[in-house]
Design a protein around this motif. Structure first.
Motif, PDB file in Angstrom:
ATOM      1  N   ALA A  59      39.835  42.286  45.318  1.00 49.65           N
ATOM      2  CA  ALA A  59      39.738  42.331  43.850  1.00 49.65           C
ATOM      3  C   ALA A  59      40.015  43.729  43.303  1.00 49.65           C
ATOM      4  O   ALA A  59      40.679  43.887  42.288  1.00 49.65           O
ATOM      5  N   GLY A  60      39.546  44.757  44.008  1.00 47.74           N
ATOM      6  CA  GLY A  60      39.724  46.121  43.515  1.00 47.74           C
ATOM      7  C   GLY A  60      41.163  46.592  43.542  1.00 47.74           C
ATOM      8  O   GLY A  60      41.534  47.538  42.848  1.00 47.74           O
ATOM      9  N   LEU A  61      41.994  45.922  44.355  1.00 47.23           N
ATOM     10  CA  LEU A  61      43.401  46.316  44.450  1.00 47.23           C
ATOM     11  C   LEU A  61      44.229  45.727  43.317  1.00 47.23           C
ATOM     12  O   LEU A  61      45.358  46.155  43.086  1.00 47.23           O
ATOM     13  N   ALA A  62      43.644  44.759  42.653  1.00 48.95           N
ATOM     14  CA  ALA A  62      44.421  43.987  41.699  1.00 48.95           C
ATOM     15  C   ALA A  62      45.123  44.864  40.664  1.00 48.95           C
ATOM     16  O   ALA A  62      46.332  44.766  40.469  1.00 48.95           O
ATOM     17  N   VAL A  78      48.650  34.729  37.221  1.00 47.04           N
ATOM     18  CA  VAL A  78      47.554  35.010  38.143  1.00 47.04           C
ATOM     19  C   VAL A  78      46.256  34.517  37.532  1.00 47.04           C
ATOM     20  O   VAL A  78      45.978  34.754  36.376  1.00 47.04           O
ATOM     21  N   GLN A  79      45.494  33.807  38.368  1.00 50.28           N
ATOM     22  CA  GLN A  79      44.242  33.264  37.867  1.00 50.28           C
ATOM     23  C   GLN A  79      43.124  34.273  37.973  1.00 50.28           C
ATOM     24  O   GLN A  79      43.159  35.171  38.803  1.00 50.28           O
ATOM     25  N   LYS A  80      42.113  34.055  37.158  1.00 45.60           N
ATOM     26  CA  LYS A  80      40.897  34.847  37.325  1.00 45.60           C
ATOM     27  C   LYS A  80      40.231  34.387  38.618  1.00 45.60           C
ATOM     28  O   LYS A  80      40.416  33.249  39.062  1.00 45.60           O
ATOM     29  N   ILE A 132      32.227  41.433  38.480  1.00 46.99           N
ATOM     30  CA  ILE A 132      33.366  41.755  39.356  1.00 46.99           C
ATOM     31  C   ILE A 132      33.951  43.129  39.025  1.00 46.99           C
ATOM     32  O   ILE A 132      34.224  43.934  39.917  1.00 46.99           O
ATOM     33  N   ASP A 133      34.106  43.398  37.739  1.00 46.17           N
ATOM     34  CA  ASP A 133      34.765  44.649  37.327  1.00 46.17           C
ATOM     35  C   ASP A 133      34.012  45.896  37.772  1.00 46.17           C
ATOM     36  O   ASP A 133      34.585  46.976  37.832  1.00 46.17           O
ATOM     37  N   THR A 134      32.709  45.740  38.048  1.00 45.32           N
ATOM     38  CA  THR A 134      31.930  46.913  38.448  1.00 45.32           C
ATOM     39  C   THR A 134      31.599  46.889  39.943  1.00 45.32           C
ATOM     40  O   THR A 134      30.749  47.643  40.408  1.00 45.32           O
ATOM     41  N   ASN A 135      32.269  45.996  40.683  1.00 46.09           N
ATOM     42  CA  ASN A 135      32.133  45.973  42.143  1.00 46.09           C
ATOM     43  C   ASN A 135      30.698  45.717  42.599  1.00 46.09           C
ATOM     44  O   ASN A 135      30.231  46.290  43.585  1.00 46.09           O
ATOM     45  N   VAL A 136      30.012  44.867  41.862  1.00 49.50           N
ATOM     46  CA  VAL A 136      28.634  44.500  42.228  1.00 49.50           C
ATOM     47  C   VAL A 136      28.682  43.149  42.938  1.00 49.50           C
ATOM     48  O   VAL A 136      29.572  42.337  42.677  1.00 49.50           O
ATOM     49  N   GLY A 137      27.706  42.913  43.834  1.00 53.52           N
ATOM     50  CA  GLY A 137      27.686  41.682  44.623  1.00 53.52           C
ATOM     51  C   GLY A 137      27.789  40.423  43.780  1.00 53.52           C
ATOM     52  O   GLY A 137      27.138  40.292  42.739  1.00 53.52           O
TER      53      GLY A 137
END
Ligand code: AFP
Length: 356
Positions: A59-62, A78-80, A132-137
């Motif tokens: 996700a972080g590479l997107a 591209v889907q969410k 997701i945007d903040t890289n939290v579990g």
């Protein structure tokens, strides 16, 4: 040389290092009359999870690679991640052939899948997706029910609207620092960690037991002003602002406050910490969310099943979650789960039934 009779012929299912596949298969061997369909269904769910995991991990590479927004480098839409996860589960469950009915957080209505299949699968494909945007579990949660008459009736919503005590398997997957799959088929709660190099889940947390009491509480305190006075009193007590001595059950040691606060805002992450370390997670009703925020069928019920199988408790504040008879697919419910003593005390505050 040791007598061969002293060596068990089948490896016990709950030994660290067992793969998820072996574990599920060994459960099947222990169940008289098992046809293999349930085993196959769980293996398909595990496949879907590994596919979702591979996308979550990237996700972080997107943004870097230009894969987000409306189109990717190939010019394809591209889907969410949550829509992608939903589609993976729908496709994999369809291919399994064992799923008669599907209910998903991402679908307005239950979807009939395979007319004579035995099972119903209810899931939240990617819970906590606003993190997701903040890289939290974040995580995936699911429950499996058995249809009552798969040979006689077509799958219908009534197959899904069953109390959680009828669940035959429940699980969640936490996409955290490592990917952990927590599963119960009604014989305890077990945690498997993904070895990303091999693509296999290995038993890492056999027979999880929630400690009888913990030292942390997990709740969105920003909702304090919207809570009932009873819940506000509980919050004051757990933070040590009120020194009332409370015992969870007759003759038990009083609980020691203040508790520490931990709140991620992803149910799977908050529940997983509570399952392993003990304590209490609560998403109660408030004046804005009159029935709470979380969904009964694919969030509260599977979590309640996993916690009870691990010796913990789950209530809506008064009643056992697993006893609630659902009336709607996307029904919400107040959810309180965790250590037996901590949940009992929460219930005392809400009901006013104090243990002396
Ligand atoms: P999102 O999927 O919109 O991030 O919601 C997550 C969630 O359903 C659940 O995972 C959390 O426990 C809860 O909502 C957090 O809600 P608050 O943001 O109101 O605390």
């Amino acid at each position: 040389m040791a007598e061969s009779s002293s060596i068990p012929s089948i490896r016990p299912a709950h030994v660290v290092g067992t793969t998820l596949r072996e574990h599920v298969l060994q459960d099947m061997h222990a169940a008289p009359g098992a046809t293999g369909e349930f085993t196959s269904l769980l293996n398909h769910i595990s496949l879907a999870i590994r596919i979702i995991n591979s996308r979550v991990r990237a996700a972080g590479l997107a943004g870097l690679l230009g894969y987000t927004g409306e189109t990717n480098v190939q010019g394809e839409a591209v889907q969410k991640l949550d829509a992608f996860s939903n589609e993976v589960l729908l496709n994999v469950l369809d291919r399994s052939g064992h799923c008669g009915l599907i209910g998903s957080e991402e679908l307005d209505d239950a979807q009939i899948n395979n007319n004579h299949a035995k099972y119903v699968v209810l899931f939240d494909p990617l819970d906590g997706s606003s993190n997701i945007d903040t890289n939290v579990g974040i995580g995936t949660i699911f429950a499996v029910l058995r249809r009552s008459e798969p040979k006689l009736t077509r799958p219908n919503l009534a197959d899904a609207l069953r109390p959680g005590r009828e669940i035959v398997a429940a699980g969640y997957v936490l996409y955290g620092p490592s990917t952990v799959f927590v599963l119960s088929t009604g014989q305890g709660t077990h945690g498997f960690t993904l070895d990303p190099a091999i693509g296999e889940f290995f038993l890492s947390h056999p027979d999880i037991r929630v400690p009888a009491r913990g030292s942390c509480f997990s709740v969105n305190e920003g909702n304090f002003s919207r809570w009932s006075p009873e819940i506000q009193n509980w919050a004051r007590w757990i933070k040590g602002e009120d020194s009332t001595v409370i015992v969870p059950s007759e003759g038990a040691e009083p609980l020691k406050t203040p508790y520490g606060a931990r709140y991620v805002g992803s149910l799977v992450a908050d529940a997983h910490r509570t399952l392993i370390k003990g304590g209490i997670f609560a998403y109660p009703a408030d004046s804005k969310s009159k029935n709470g925020k979380l969904r009964l069928l694919y969030e509260a019920n599977p979590m309640a099943f996993l916690f009870e199988q691990a010796g913990g408790m789950a209530t809506n504040g008064k009643d056992r979650i697993l006893e609630i008879m659902p009336t709607e697919l996307h029904q919400r419910v107040p959810l309180v789960l965790g250590s037996r003593d901590d949940v009992s005390v929460f219930r005392q505050f809400v009901t006013g039934e104090r243990v002396k």
